[in-house]
Design an enzyme around this catalytic site. Structure first.
Site, PDB file in Angstrom:
ATOM      1  N   THR A 182       0.653  -1.119   0.499  1.00 28.78           N
ATOM      2  CA  THR A 182       0.159  -0.245   0.200  1.00 28.78           C
ATOM      3  C   THR A 182       1.042   1.483  -0.114  1.00 28.78           C
ATOM      4  OG1 THR A 182      -1.929  -0.963   1.292  1.00 28.78           O
ATOM      5  CG2 THR A 182      -1.733   1.378   1.173  1.00 28.78           C
ATOM      6  N   LYS A 214      -7.567   0.901  -2.923  1.00 25.18           N
ATOM      7  CA  LYS A 214      -7.301   0.792  -1.129  1.00 25.18           C
ATOM      8  C   LYS A 214      -6.749   1.867  -0.484  1.00 25.18           C
ATOM      9  CE  LYS A 214      -4.955  -1.597   1.533  1.00 25.18           C
ATOM     10  NZ  LYS A 214      -5.157  -2.647   2.698  1.00 25.18           N
ATOM     11  N   LYS A 236      -0.134   4.797   8.235  1.00 23.82           N
ATOM     12  CA  LYS A 236       0.217   4.694   6.861  1.00 23.82           C
ATOM     13  C   LYS A 236      -0.912   5.227   5.789  1.00 23.82           C
ATOM     14  CE  LYS A 236       0.802   1.853   4.720  1.00 23.82           C
ATOM     15  NZ  LYS A 236       2.062   0.992   3.694  1.00 23.82           N
TER      16      LYS A 236
HETATM   17  P1  NAD Z   1       5.391  -6.542   7.570  1.00 25.02           P
HETATM   18  O1  NAD Z   1       6.443  -4.910   8.237  1.00 25.02           O
HETATM   19  O2  NAD Z   1       4.677  -7.511   8.598  1.00 25.02           O
HETATM   20  O3  NAD Z   1       6.086  -6.939   6.182  1.00 25.02           O
HETATM   21  C1  NAD Z   1       7.035  -5.656   5.614  1.00 25.02           C
HETATM   22  C2  NAD Z   1       8.144  -7.145   5.047  1.00 25.02           C
HETATM   23  O4  NAD Z   1       9.714  -6.592   4.175  1.00 25.02           O
HETATM   24  C3  NAD Z   1       9.239  -7.237   6.192  1.00 25.02           C
HETATM   25  O5  NAD Z   1       9.100  -8.509   6.748  1.00 25.02           O
HETATM   26  C4  NAD Z   1      10.748  -6.461   6.333  1.00 25.02           C
HETATM   27  O6  NAD Z   1      11.654  -7.552   6.262  1.00 25.02           O
HETATM   28  C5  NAD Z   1      10.530  -6.459   4.523  1.00 25.02           C
HETATM   29  N1  NAD Z   1      11.402  -5.490   4.019  1.00 25.02           N
HETATM   30  C6  NAD Z   1      11.740  -4.443   4.120  1.00 25.02           C
HETATM   31  N2  NAD Z   1      12.408  -4.038   3.639  1.00 25.02           N
HETATM   32  C7  NAD Z   1      12.714  -4.735   3.236  1.00 25.02           C
HETATM   33  C8  NAD Z   1      14.052  -4.475   1.660  1.00 25.02           C
HETATM   34  N3  NAD Z   1      14.718  -3.253   1.784  1.00 25.02           N
HETATM   35  N4  NAD Z   1      14.451  -5.724   1.151  1.00 25.02           N
HETATM   36  C9  NAD Z   1      13.793  -6.978   0.786  1.00 25.02           C
HETATM   37  N5  NAD Z   1      12.618  -7.184   2.152  1.00 25.02           N
HETATM   38  C10 NAD Z   1      11.987  -5.981   3.388  1.00 25.02           C
HETATM   39  O7  NAD Z   1       4.269  -5.741   6.263  1.00 25.02           O
HETATM   40  P2  NAD Z   1       3.486  -6.466   6.118  1.00 25.02           P
HETATM   41  O8  NAD Z   1       1.971  -6.287   7.059  1.00 25.02           O
HETATM   42  O9  NAD Z   1       3.143  -7.320   5.270  1.00 25.02           O
HETATM   43  O10 NAD Z   1       2.472  -5.383   5.146  1.00 25.02           O
HETATM   44  C11 NAD Z   1       3.369  -5.071   4.088  1.00 25.02           C
HETATM   45  C12 NAD Z   1       2.634  -4.101   3.105  1.00 25.02           C
HETATM   46  O11 NAD Z   1       1.298  -4.857   2.706  1.00 25.02           O
HETATM   47  C13 NAD Z   1       2.112  -3.575   3.156  1.00 25.02           C
HETATM   48  O12 NAD Z   1       2.324  -1.783   1.855  1.00 25.02           O
HETATM   49  C14 NAD Z   1       0.584  -2.786   4.297  1.00 25.02           C
HETATM   50  O13 NAD Z   1       0.429  -1.587   3.996  1.00 25.02           O
HETATM   51  C15 NAD Z   1       0.019  -3.694   3.069  1.00 25.02           C
HETATM   52  N6  NAD Z   1      -1.103  -4.000   3.722  1.00 25.02           N
HETATM   53  C16 NAD Z   1      -1.227  -4.913   4.812  1.00 25.02           C
HETATM   54  C17 NAD Z   1      -1.920  -5.846   5.469  1.00 25.02           C
HETATM   55  C18 NAD Z   1      -2.228  -6.533   6.623  1.00 25.02           C
HETATM   56  O14 NAD Z   1      -3.299  -7.121   7.472  1.00 25.02           O
HETATM   57  N7  NAD Z   1      -0.789  -6.677   7.392  1.00 25.02           N
HETATM   58  C19 NAD Z   1      -3.180  -5.528   4.594  1.00 25.02           C
HETATM   59  C20 NAD Z   1      -3.693  -5.232   3.276  1.00 25.02           C
HETATM   60  C21 NAD Z   1      -1.850  -4.468   3.100  1.00 25.02           C
END
Ligand code: NAD
Length: 294
Positions: free
Chosen positions: A96, A171, A246
């Site tokens: 997102t 979204k 965010k």
């Molecule tokens: P999260 O923080 O659990 O996972 C993000 C991952 O990205 C982490 O494992 C981190 O180590 C990795 N990362 C960060 N920088 C990196 C890099 N340079 N190279 C490789 N890996 C890297 O976040 P999430 O909850 O999985 O959410 C991810 C996205 O999905 C976000 O944009 C969030 O807004 C969106 N989202 C989340 C949910 C939810 O329920 N968690 C639902 C819909 C959308």
């Protein structure tokens, strides 16, 4: 079956990559966090040592990362996607991010010779692991048709929202609604408690009445009401309050550009800002019920 690179194996990406491997795709996965890498390798994905290793043979490159700056670094860095991916690979960003961020990434991708689409998701961690996400996609008709073949393996719905950026627009509007609906749901659950109603009885009534909504029926933040809800695991491994903050912030930026001032979203932003300070950045957004109780 396709060759897919998956970058970002957190709460969402780990489940999505595992579902793709389970459906028979060849998934090469990368994350900076070794624990996330080990979990995804155990679920049948290839563990890439670098982004370059992950993307070099891939036809589809999926990113699921915290924010636009990180997606940008993963795409444009020295070890990144633009330098190392095959020229005809399709870049699918499921993170997102802002609407204009997605459009800029699309322009950068095009100038580096790649097709890019935005495909953010709704549904949460349980839907990611179950392959029942809703994807909202910003893409041309041709790009959408190409991406749909992969996205449908992780989804209960794949919806073409419009051109690049339209997925993010959908979204942000969705999450602006979710931010407020979660707070309203928490306030109703708290008042029900204070009025002496049994939580299960009120849940049963509201789930079948006009108060019915996703924050209640799929995510109610009271133990024992919804089996997979983050409240049952102390608000760990869900949708972090900082990510919700965010998203509301991004929605308000887009609203301001459009000359619109959504009052409920302003209040949501204030409340989630306080919540993140109180509970820390990682706790699930539904844990705001504890702050609202005080
Ligand atoms: P999260 O923080 O659990 O996972 C993000 C991952 O990205 C982490 O494992 C981190 O180590 C990795 N990362 C960060 N920088 C990196 C890099 N340079 N190279 C490789 N890996 C890297 O976040 P999430 O909850 O999985 O959410 C991810 C996205 O999905 C976000 O944009 C969030 O807004 C969106 N989202 C989340 C949910 C939810 O329920 N968690 C639902 C819909 C959308």
């Amino acid at each position: 079956m396709a060759k897919i690179a998956f970058i970002g194996l957190g709460a969402m990406g780990s489940g999505m990559a595992a579902v793709l491997a389970d459906k028979g795709h060849e998934v090469s996965a990368f994350d900076l966090n070794p624990e996330a890498m080990a979990k995804t390798a155990a679920a049948g994905c290839g563990a890439a040592a670098t982004i370059a290793d992950a993307v070099e043979d891939a036809d589809f490159i999926i990113t699921m990362l915290p924010n636009a700056n990180i997606v940008n670094a993963v795409f444009a860095g020295d070890d990144g996607v633009f330098r190392h991916a095959k020229p005809n690979a399709l870049l699918i960003d499921c993170s997102t991010i802002g609407v204009s961020d997605a459009r800029h990434l699309g322009e950068d991708a095009r100038s580096n010779g790649f097709d890019f689409i935005d495909a953010p998701v709704s549904g949460g961690v349980a839907a990611a692991a179950a392959g029942t996400l809703a994807f909202m996609v910003g893409a041309s008709e041709t790009q959408f048709a190409c991406a749909q073949i992969i996205l449908q393996d992780m989804a209960k719905a794949v919806i073409h929202a419009g051109e690049i950026g339209a997925g993010q627009a959908a979204k942000l509007c969705n999450n602006m609604l979710l931010a407020s609906s979660m707070i309203a749901t928490c306030e109703s659950l708290i008042l029900a408690e204070k009025l002496g109603l049994d939580a299960k009885v009120f849940f049963n009534i509201a789930s079948q009445s006009s108060g019915q909504n996703w924050s209640l029926t799929s995510y109610a933040p009271i133990k024992g009401l919804v089996p997979n809800a983050p409240v049952n695991r102390d608000f760990e491994n869900g949708f972090a309050g900082s990510l919700m903050l965010k998203d509301v912030g991004l929605a308000l930026i887009e609203a301001e550009k459009a000359g619109f001032n959504p009052a409920m979203a302003q209040i949501s932003k204030e409340l989630y800002s306080k919540y993140v300070v109180n509970a820390g950045i990682a706790k699930d957004f539904s844990g705001i019920i504890n702050m609202l109780r005080q």
